[in-house]
Design an enzyme around this catalytic site. Structure first.
Site, PDB file in Angstrom:
ATOM      1  N   GLU A 191       4.283   4.352   5.772  1.00  0.00           N
ATOM      2  CA  GLU A 191       3.088   3.512   5.801  1.00  0.00           C
ATOM      3  C   GLU A 191       1.958   4.235   5.083  1.00  0.00           C
ATOM      4  OE1 GLU A 191       1.841   0.706   5.925  1.00  0.00           O
ATOM      5  OE2 GLU A 191       1.373   0.118   7.967  1.00  0.00           O
ATOM      6  N   ASP A 192       1.109   3.497   4.374  1.00  0.00           N
ATOM      7  CA  ASP A 192      -0.006   4.134   3.680  1.00  0.00           C
ATOM      8  C   ASP A 192      -1.079   4.612   4.648  1.00  0.00           C
ATOM      9  OD1 ASP A 192      -0.815   1.548   4.343  1.00  0.00           O
ATOM     10  OD2 ASP A 192      -1.744   1.121   2.406  1.00  0.00           O
ATOM     11  N   ARG A 231      -5.485   0.002  -6.347  1.00  0.00           N
ATOM     12  CA  ARG A 231      -4.231   0.674  -5.960  1.00  0.00           C
ATOM     13  C   ARG A 231      -3.772   1.702  -6.986  1.00  0.00           C
ATOM     14  NH1 ARG A 231      -2.107  -2.039  -1.592  1.00  0.00           N
ATOM     15  NH2 ARG A 231      -2.373  -4.290  -1.518  1.00  0.00           N
ATOM     16  N   ASP A 253      -4.489   2.700  11.028  1.00  0.00           N
ATOM     17  CA  ASP A 253      -5.850   2.718  11.565  1.00  0.00           C
ATOM     18  C   ASP A 253      -5.875   2.001  12.910  1.00  0.00           C
ATOM     19  OD1 ASP A 253      -5.550   0.218  10.349  1.00  0.00           O
ATOM     20  OD2 ASP A 253      -7.091   0.570   8.862  1.00  0.00           O
ATOM     21  N   GLY A 311       0.775  -1.234   0.000  1.00  0.00           N
ATOM     22  CA  GLY A 311       0.000   0.000   0.000  1.00  0.00           C
ATOM     23  C   GLY A 311       0.804   1.280   0.000  1.00  0.00           C
ATOM     24  N   LYS A 328      -6.303   7.141  11.016  1.00  0.00           N
ATOM     25  CA  LYS A 328      -7.695   7.040  11.451  1.00  0.00           C
ATOM     26  C   LYS A 328      -7.707   6.904  12.972  1.00  0.00           C
ATOM     27  CE  LYS A 328      -9.448   4.372   7.507  1.00  0.00           C
ATOM     28  NZ  LYS A 328     -10.118   3.098   7.183  1.00  0.00           N
ATOM     29  N   PHE A 353     -13.646   3.173   4.937  1.00  0.00           N
ATOM     30  CA  PHE A 353     -12.804   2.315   4.115  1.00  0.00           C
ATOM     31  C   PHE A 353     -12.523   3.025   2.801  1.00  0.00           C
ATOM     32  CE2 PHE A 353     -11.833  -1.044   1.085  1.00  0.00           C
ATOM     33  CZ  PHE A 353     -10.774  -1.646   1.752  1.00  0.00           C
ATOM     34  N   VAL A 354     -11.241   3.213   2.491  1.00  0.00           N
ATOM     35  CA  VAL A 354     -10.834   3.963   1.304  1.00  0.00           C
ATOM     36  C   VAL A 354      -9.968   3.109   0.386  1.00  0.00           C
ATOM     37  CG1 VAL A 354     -11.034   6.241   2.373  1.00  0.00           C
ATOM     38  CG2 VAL A 354      -8.891   4.998   2.569  1.00  0.00           C
TER      39      VAL A 354
END
Length: 191
Positions: free
Chosen positions: A116-117, A182, A120, A62, A148, A169-170
């Site tokens: 990191e993408d 992606r 959460d 990610g 998040k 959720f994205v």
């Protein structure tokens, strides 16, 4: 850090709604908004690490788009390595981190910045950071595209956050839904 609410404008995005694996998504953040946030974070990192040569540890898969854009704007000398960990299945975290491809470089005395993408639940960082710290680096920081706070289950010290978003959720800009999405330059949210 850019607030989601202040920056959202779906009219600037290329698509209205998209469907991935029979799940609908609507526009969330445009490529221009992401670029602004990433460029701002790169400027902070460049200033904070001026005169040092950090080792950026990119968490795949990610984080690849975010890392690419972030590091294009980092103005100092640096090294870049990639690791791969997984804790997601579908739209939720499994709660179990599996290290797939590990860190091979000697990090003793180095300044590490984990890219990191999204943070959460904090599960990935909760398991990854002790492993990195055991290798004796001078410092370890996390640079994340999204944070998040409503989802956080493990305390994580986040000094470098590009954007704080709600617990939605994205997909897009490196983030996927079961392997798809992606490659989207914009970010979409599940409806």
């Amino acid at each position: 850090m850019i607030s989601f609410a202040a920056q959202f404008s779906p009219r600037r995005m290329g698509h209205s709604h998209i469907t991935i694996h029979n799940k609908a998504f609507r526009p969330y953040l445009s490529a221009a908004q992401l670029d602004e946030a990433v460029t701002g974070l790169a400027a902070r990192l460049s200033a904070d690490y001026a005169g040092r040569q950090p080792l950026f540890v990119v968490v795949l898969t990610g984080g690849f788009m975010f890392a690419s854009d972030l590091l294009k704007h980092f103005t100092g000398l640096c090294e870049i390595v990639f690791i791969r960990v997984a804790s997601y299945e579908g739209t939720g975290s499994t709660g179990v981190v599996q290290e797939i491809l590990g860190l091979r470089e000697d990090v003793q005395g180095r300044h590490l910045i984990v890219i990191e993408d999204i943070v959460d639940t904090g599960t990935t960082m909760h398991h990854l950071l002790p492993t990195l710290l055991a290798k004796g680096p001078a410092s370890v920081e996390i640079a994340t595209l999204f944070f998040k706070p409503e989802s956080l289950k493990h305390e994580v010290d986040l000094r470098y956050v590009a954007m704080e978003i709600p617990n939605d959720f994205v997909v897009g800009y490196g983030l996927d839904y079961d392997g798809l999405g992606r490659n989207l330059p914009d970010v979409y949210v599940a409806v």
